[in-house]
Write a protein that holds these residues in place. Structure first.
Motif, PDB file in Angstrom:
ATOM      1  N   ALA A   1       0.816  -1.222   0.000  1.00 53.45           N
ATOM      2  CA  ALA A   1       0.000   0.000   0.000  1.00 53.45           C
ATOM      3  C   ALA A   1       0.848   1.271   0.000  1.00 53.45           C
ATOM      4  CB  ALA A   1      -0.933   0.001   1.207  1.00 53.45           C
ATOM      5  N   PHE A   2       2.006   1.240   0.653  1.00 53.02           N
ATOM      6  CA  PHE A   2       2.777   2.478   0.810  1.00 53.02           C
ATOM      7  C   PHE A   2       3.200   3.111  -0.523  1.00 53.02           C
ATOM      8  CE2 PHE A   2       6.759   4.825   1.607  1.00 53.02           C
ATOM      9  CZ  PHE A   2       6.257   5.804   2.461  1.00 53.02           C
ATOM     10  N   PRO A   3       3.732   2.355  -1.483  1.00 53.72           N
ATOM     11  CA  PRO A   3       4.052   2.988  -2.768  1.00 53.72           C
ATOM     12  C   PRO A   3       2.824   3.608  -3.444  1.00 53.72           C
ATOM     13  CG  PRO A   3       5.080   0.833  -2.606  1.00 53.72           C
ATOM     14  CD  PRO A   3       4.130   0.937  -1.465  1.00 53.72           C
ATOM     15  N   MET A   4       1.660   3.033  -3.199  1.00 54.92           N
ATOM     16  CA  MET A   4       0.438   3.590  -3.776  1.00 54.92           C
ATOM     17  C   MET A   4       0.079   4.921  -3.120  1.00 54.92           C
ATOM     18  SD  MET A   4      -1.893   0.189  -4.303  1.00 54.92           S
ATOM     19  CE  MET A   4      -1.245  -1.201  -5.232  1.00 54.92           C
ATOM     20  N   TRP A   5       0.278   5.018  -1.808  1.00 54.51           N
ATOM     21  CA  TRP A   5       0.068   6.306  -1.146  1.00 54.51           C
ATOM     22  C   TRP A   5       1.085   7.340  -1.650  1.00 54.51           C
ATOM     23  CZ3 TRP A   5      -4.305   7.347   0.658  1.00 54.51           C
ATOM     24  CH2 TRP A   5      -5.076   6.420   1.381  1.00 54.51           C
ATOM     25  N   THR A   6       2.300   6.888  -1.919  1.00 53.17           N
ATOM     26  CA  THR A   6       3.314   7.793  -2.463  1.00 53.17           C
ATOM     27  C   THR A   6       2.887   8.303  -3.832  1.00 53.17           C
ATOM     28  OG1 THR A   6       5.036   6.546  -1.297  1.00 53.17           O
ATOM     29  CG2 THR A   6       5.746   8.013  -3.079  1.00 53.17           C
ATOM     30  N   PHE A   7       2.422   7.391  -4.679  1.00 50.93           N
ATOM     31  CA  PHE A   7       1.950   7.788  -6.009  1.00 50.93           C
ATOM     32  C   PHE A   7       0.741   8.711  -5.898  1.00 50.93           C
ATOM     33  CE2 PHE A   7      -0.783   7.298  -9.690  1.00 50.93           C
ATOM     34  CZ  PHE A   7       0.092   7.517 -10.732  1.00 50.93           C
ATOM     35  N   THR A   8      -0.168   8.416  -4.966  1.00 52.35           N
ATOM     36  CA  THR A   8      -1.350   9.267  -4.776  1.00 52.35           C
ATOM     37  C   THR A   8      -0.944  10.696  -4.456  1.00 52.35           C
ATOM     38  OG1 THR A   8      -2.693   7.401  -4.009  1.00 52.35           O
ATOM     39  CG2 THR A   8      -3.419   9.601  -3.369  1.00 52.35           C
ATOM     40  N   LEU A   9       0.025  10.844  -3.586  1.00 52.92           N
ATOM     41  CA  LEU A   9       0.487  12.177  -3.194  1.00 52.92           C
ATOM     42  C   LEU A   9       1.120  12.911  -4.368  1.00 52.92           C
ATOM     43  CD1 LEU A   9       0.622  13.874  -0.570  1.00 52.92           C
ATOM     44  CD2 LEU A   9       2.942  12.998  -0.255  1.00 52.92           C
ATOM     45  N   ILE A  10       1.955  12.217  -5.127  1.00 55.75           N
ATOM     46  CA  ILE A  10       2.638  12.853  -6.261  1.00 55.75           C
ATOM     47  C   ILE A  10       1.652  13.178  -7.377  1.00 55.75           C
ATOM     48  CG2 ILE A  10       4.353  12.482  -8.073  1.00 55.75           C
ATOM     49  CD1 ILE A  10       5.895  10.734  -6.072  1.00 55.75           C
ATOM     50  N   ALA A  11       0.774  12.215  -7.712  1.00 54.77           N
ATOM     51  CA  ALA A  11      -0.206  12.449  -8.768  1.00 54.77           C
ATOM     52  C   ALA A  11      -1.159  13.569  -8.397  1.00 54.77           C
ATOM     53  CB  ALA A  11      -0.992  11.161  -9.046  1.00 54.77           C
ATOM     54  N   GLY A  12      -1.512  13.667  -7.115  1.00 56.67           N
ATOM     55  CA  GLY A  12      -2.383  14.751  -6.672  1.00 56.67           C
ATOM     56  C   GLY A  12      -1.739  16.108  -6.864  1.00 56.67           C
ATOM     57  N   ALA A  13      -0.437  16.183  -6.614  1.00 52.32           N
ATOM     58  CA  ALA A  13       0.276  17.454  -6.801  1.00 52.32           C
ATOM     59  C   ALA A  13       0.311  17.849  -8.281  1.00 52.32           C
ATOM     60  CB  ALA A  13       1.687  17.339  -6.242  1.00 52.32           C
ATOM     61  N   ILE A  14       0.534  16.862  -9.145  1.00 48.14           N
ATOM     62  CA  ILE A  14       0.554  17.148 -10.581  1.00 48.14           C
ATOM     63  C   ILE A  14      -0.822  17.607 -11.056  1.00 48.14           C
ATOM     64  CG2 ILE A  14       0.896  16.138 -12.870  1.00 48.14           C
ATOM     65  CD1 ILE A  14       2.927  14.235 -11.575  1.00 48.14           C
ATOM     66  N   TRP A  15      -1.859  16.920 -10.588  1.00 45.33           N
ATOM     67  CA  TRP A  15      -3.223  17.301 -10.968  1.00 45.33           C
ATOM     68  C   TRP A  15      -3.566  18.691 -10.436  1.00 45.33           C
ATOM     69  CZ3 TRP A  15      -8.191  14.132  -9.400  1.00 45.33           C
ATOM     70  CH2 TRP A  15      -9.285  14.596 -10.152  1.00 45.33           C
ATOM     71  N   ALA A  16      -3.118  19.001  -9.207  1.00 43.08           N
ATOM     72  CA  ALA A  16      -3.371  20.325  -8.629  1.00 43.08           C
ATOM     73  C   ALA A  16      -2.716  21.415  -9.467  1.00 43.08           C
ATOM     74  CB  ALA A  16      -2.837  20.370  -7.200  1.00 43.08           C
ATOM     75  N   ARG A  17      -1.559  21.107 -10.016  1.00 41.48           N
ATOM     76  CA  ARG A  17      -0.882  22.097 -10.871  1.00 41.48           C
ATOM     77  C   ARG A  17      -1.720  22.405 -12.105  1.00 41.48           C
ATOM     78  NH1 ARG A  17       0.745  25.561 -13.450  1.00 41.48           N
ATOM     79  NH2 ARG A  17       2.872  26.178 -13.962  1.00 41.48           N
ATOM     80  N   GLN A  18      -2.345  21.389 -12.682  1.00 42.15           N
ATOM     81  CA  GLN A  18      -3.187  21.599 -13.856  1.00 42.15           C
ATOM     82  C   GLN A  18      -4.511  22.276 -13.507  1.00 42.15           C
ATOM     83  OE1 GLN A  18      -3.735  17.953 -16.018  1.00 42.15           O
ATOM     84  NE2 GLN A  18      -1.571  17.688 -16.481  1.00 42.15           N
ATOM     85  N   ALA A  19      -5.089  21.911 -12.371  1.00 38.66           N
ATOM     86  CA  ALA A  19      -6.421  22.418 -12.014  1.00 38.66           C
ATOM     87  C   ALA A  19      -6.372  23.781 -11.338  1.00 38.66           C
ATOM     88  CB  ALA A  19      -7.127  21.414 -11.099  1.00 38.66           C
TER      89      ALA A  19
END
Length: 345
Positions: free
Chosen positions: A257-275
């Motif tokens: 689960a931990f790598p998935m939480w890491t990806f969630t955090l990074i992907a959320g930051a990228i999406w926030a940059r676009q939105a």
């Protein structure tokens, strides 16, 4: 445009899943009520394995004797009849060593678990079809998806390995989550708000729901480890495997689960940059997702540190799950931020 008929059928599938999983909980409760302590099951399996090994040795000796034209002395083998090669404690068949009634409860619980998981998948697919998007746009949909992934993890892992003792403890929080989703958190199928209308919805949120599903099962195992570790002889909890094994299973879930939480955090930051034109906005949900990541990182660090206390590490894992609950309930409803829509639409 919302297809109301599909949305209605999606709800029917959800309610059916809740009913089926509730029956599965009852079946697993029957199994646990009649199950013998784990040590007795393991002892009987060892006896069966020894018998099977003796049978194989005798068969080899007879083949050798037949080829050489000699004879071989054989001795009768006592023990359970019908034990095959490779029989283990986690055999996918009904648990070895338990009374017939308990074995039937385990079998019914497993079948209903598969059926309930399939109904959750049907509900998600119909919900998505009703609005022509991924069913991940609000807390209701996220909760159903998280429950589905938790059940999927259980069905393709522990259940297939015959770990029926875990069923009741996984289905209880999953059924509660589905009940909350279908009542308090229910949201009518609708179009996405503009900031969510992106391919990042599938990438970011689907991984977050899968991580949540794994964390649910991991938290259950961590809690069972803490209880089993303190259980005395003759206690109900001796029906569970040894505490060390429960702890290893919990650690395995969290490692995935931990790598998935890491990806969630990074992907959320990228999406926030676009939105929202910024990678980090100190939004309450962003902050709490980072808190989740920090707590689980602390758990993994404590778990692999030489000489660390495994009970302390397990409590940290439960603290991480508590942060997940806070993030998707209290933060959604009581903190104003850019993610506020998640709880209402």
């Amino acid at each position: 445009m919302t297809n109301e008929v599909l949305a209605t059928y999606a709800n029917y599938a959800l309610y059916s899943a809740v009913g089926v999983l509730s029956l599965a909980m009852i079946a697993y409760a029957v199994y646990l009520a009649g199950a013998v302590p784990a040590s007795e099951r393991e002892a009987e399996v060892l006896d069966a394995d020894e018998q099977a090994a003796a049978e194989r040795a005798r068969a080899r000796a007879e083949r050798v004797a037949a080829v050489s034209g000699g004879s071989v002395a054989t001795s009768p083998v006592t023990g359970p009849v019908g034990a095959g090669e490779g029989t283990t404690v986690d055999d996918p068949a009904a648990p070895v060593g338990d009374p017939e009634r308990a074995r039937k409860g385990a079998g019914i619980g497993g079948t209903l678990s598969y059926l309930g998981t399939a109904l959750l998948l049907v509900s998600l697919v119909l919900r998505g079809m009703s609005v022509d998007r991924a069913p991940l746009g609000n807390l209701f949909e996220f909760s159903v998806a998280g429950a589905f992934f938790a059940m999927l993890v259980y069905c393709i892992g522990p259940l297939r390995r015959g770990m029926h003792w875990l069923g009741l403890f996984v289905l209880a929080p999953v059924t509660l989550l589905l009940w909350l989703a279908g009542t308090i958190w229910y949201t009518e199928a609708a179009e996405l708000v503009p900031s969510l209308d992106s391919y990042w919805l599938v990438i970011h949120v689907s991984i977050a729901t899968l991580a949540t599903g794994l964390s649910i099962v991991g938290a259950v195992l961590a809690a069972l480890y803490l209880v089993r570790d303190k259980a005395g002889p003759g206690s109900f909890w001796t029906k569970l495997p040894a505490a060390a094994r429960l702890e290893r299973l919990s650690y395995g879930m969290h490692v995935v689960a931990f790598p998935m939480w890491t990806f969630t955090l990074i992907a959320g930051a990228i999406w926030a940059r676009q939105a929202w034109s910024s990678y980090w906005n100190w939004d309450p949900k962003e902050v709490w997702t980072f808190v989740i990541w920090i707590v689980y990182a602390a758990y993994l660090h404590a778990r692999v540190t030489k000489g660390s206390n495994r009970r302390t590490a397990a409590w940290i894992a439960l603290a991480g799950f508590a942060c997940i609950v806070i993030n998707y309930t209290i933060v959604n409803f009581y903190f104003i931020g850019q993610h506020s829509y998640a709880g209402t639409s």
